[in-house]
Design an enzyme around this catalytic site. Structure first.
Site, PDB file in Angstrom:
ATOM      1  N   ASP A  58      27.423  65.906  43.406  1.00  0.00           N
ATOM      2  CA  ASP A  58      28.612  65.347  44.022  1.00  0.00           C
ATOM      3  C   ASP A  58      29.240  64.369  43.035  1.00  0.00           C
ATOM      4  O   ASP A  58      28.593  63.406  42.606  1.00  0.00           O
ATOM      5  CB  ASP A  58      28.225  64.624  45.320  1.00  0.00           C
ATOM      6  CG  ASP A  58      29.425  64.128  46.108  1.00  0.00           C
ATOM      7  OD1 ASP A  58      30.482  63.893  45.497  1.00  0.00           O
ATOM      8  OD2 ASP A  58      29.299  63.973  47.335  1.00  0.00           O
ATOM      9  N   ASN A  85      37.342  68.676  36.988  1.00  0.00           N
ATOM     10  CA  ASN A  85      38.154  69.392  37.971  1.00  0.00           C
ATOM     11  C   ASN A  85      37.941  68.907  39.400  1.00  0.00           C
ATOM     12  O   ASN A  85      38.850  68.986  40.218  1.00  0.00           O
ATOM     13  CB  ASN A  85      37.838  70.888  37.885  1.00  0.00           C
ATOM     14  CG  ASN A  85      38.448  71.677  39.010  1.00  0.00           C
ATOM     15  OD1 ASN A  85      39.656  71.878  39.069  1.00  0.00           O
ATOM     16  ND2 ASN A  85      37.603  72.131  39.941  1.00  0.00           N
ATOM     17  N   TYR A 149      45.993  59.105  47.065  1.00  0.00           N
ATOM     18  CA  TYR A 149      45.782  60.281  46.214  1.00  0.00           C
ATOM     19  C   TYR A 149      46.620  60.184  44.950  1.00  0.00           C
ATOM     20  O   TYR A 149      46.122  60.380  43.829  1.00  0.00           O
ATOM     21  CB  TYR A 149      46.148  61.538  46.995  1.00  0.00           C
ATOM     22  CG  TYR A 149      46.058  62.807  46.193  1.00  0.00           C
ATOM     23  CD1 TYR A 149      44.825  63.335  45.820  1.00  0.00           C
ATOM     24  CD2 TYR A 149      47.212  63.491  45.809  1.00  0.00           C
ATOM     25  CE1 TYR A 149      44.746  64.505  45.077  1.00  0.00           C
ATOM     26  CE2 TYR A 149      47.139  64.664  45.077  1.00  0.00           C
ATOM     27  CZ  TYR A 149      45.907  65.162  44.708  1.00  0.00           C
ATOM     28  OH  TYR A 149      45.824  66.321  43.976  1.00  0.00           O
ATOM     29  N   ALA A 151      47.943  57.552  43.504  1.00  0.00           N
ATOM     30  CA  ALA A 151      47.506  56.458  42.634  1.00  0.00           C
ATOM     31  C   ALA A 151      46.237  56.831  41.872  1.00  0.00           C
ATOM     32  O   ALA A 151      46.084  56.478  40.693  1.00  0.00           O
ATOM     33  CB  ALA A 151      47.268  55.196  43.451  1.00  0.00           C
ATOM     34  N   LYS A 153      45.376  59.827  40.915  1.00  0.00           N
ATOM     35  CA  LYS A 153      45.742  60.770  39.863  1.00  0.00           C
ATOM     36  C   LYS A 153      46.540  60.086  38.752  1.00  0.00           C
ATOM     37  O   LYS A 153      46.411  60.437  37.575  1.00  0.00           O
ATOM     38  CB  LYS A 153      46.535  61.939  40.448  1.00  0.00           C
ATOM     39  CG  LYS A 153      45.688  62.859  41.330  1.00  0.00           C
ATOM     40  CD  LYS A 153      44.495  63.426  40.569  1.00  0.00           C
ATOM     41  CE  LYS A 153      43.738  64.465  41.373  1.00  0.00           C
ATOM     42  NZ  LYS A 153      42.601  65.051  40.620  1.00  0.00           N
TER      43      LYS A 153
END
Length: 249
Positions: A58, A85, A149, A151, A153
């Site tokens: 994980d 990924n 999300y 922020a 990335k």
């Protein structure tokens, strides 16, 4: 066979973009270690292939990075390419944000890639390797209810640039692909949306994308390979948008 005998690590490689990239790397001669949280899925996609191995890990687990690097070294004795990924997403209005939701998404999208890149540096320096990070259109495009999300990335994209500067003297290149919406299970499995919500989101995205369709995993996977290609040896610190033009709307 442009990746003949190269060793590739792909996190979140049991499905979607990660699996599409793994299969393309193998087609071009590479050995690939994919990680994921679901053992049954990993066992299913790696069955019968000596070039594709799976590791249950994980990306939000701080111990996963060292385990992943050790597994690749145990299998093949080298590491040439790391593809960060694995990702997590959440649609959440600011008024509903809490400490756990912040911690959860940054653990996967920021801490996980950082720890894996750090752990792999000694091996990548030996092979003149590269790192490819998976960002999103929303790493640079604002959207309501996607602040966490987006922020995370955006952070990954700036990490990409900073690592490129830091690791260039070691001969390691670092780039990122900023993917648009792709036909995977991300909306259901990682964002937790219902079927009705997924249908609405997909339709909204199709209308917003200039080329008129959501992507498929291979649309993005081929660009992961292009950035990792040893012949792309004068490209580093770049964020390549693969999103049907969504980022310019």
């Amino acid at each position: 066979m442009r990746f003949k005998d190269k060793v590739v690590i792909i996190t979140g490689g049991g499905s979607g973009i990660g699996l599409a990239a793994a299969r393309k790397f193998i087609d071009h001669g590479a050995n690939v270690l994919i990680t994921g949280r679901r053992k049954a899925q990993l066992d299913s996609v790696t069955a019968g292939s000596s070039n594709l191995q799976g590791l249950v890990a994980d990306s939000s687990d701080p111990e996963a990075a060292t385990r992943t690097v050790a597994a690749a070294m145990d299998y093949w004795g080298r590491i040439d390419i790391v593809v960060n990924n694995a990702g997590s997403g959440v649609i959440q209005p600011l008024v509903e944000t809490n400490a756990k939701s912040i911690s959860d998404i940054f653990a996967v999208n920021v801490a996980g890639p950082t720890l894996l890149a750090s752990a792999a540096i000694p091996q990548l320096a030996k092979t003149g390797g590269s790192i490819v990070n998976l960002s999103s259109t929303y790493g640079s495009k604002a959207a309501a209810d996607l602040s966490l999300y987006a922020a995370s990335k955006a952070a990954l994209e700036h990490l990409t640039r900073c690592w490129a500067l830091e690791l260039a003297p070691k001969g390691i290149r670092v780039n990122a692909v900023a993917s648009g919406p792709v036909e995977t299970e991300f909306l259901r499995e990682r964002m937790g949306l219902s079927d009705k919500e997924i249908t609405a989101v997909k339709e909204q995205e199709r209308r917003a994308i200039p080329l008129g369709r959501r992507g498929v995993p291979n649309d993005v996977a081929r660009w992961i390979l292009n950035l990792a290609d040893p012949e792309a040896n004068w490209i580093t610190g770049q964020i390549i948008a693969i999103d049907g033009g969504l980022v310019i709307t």
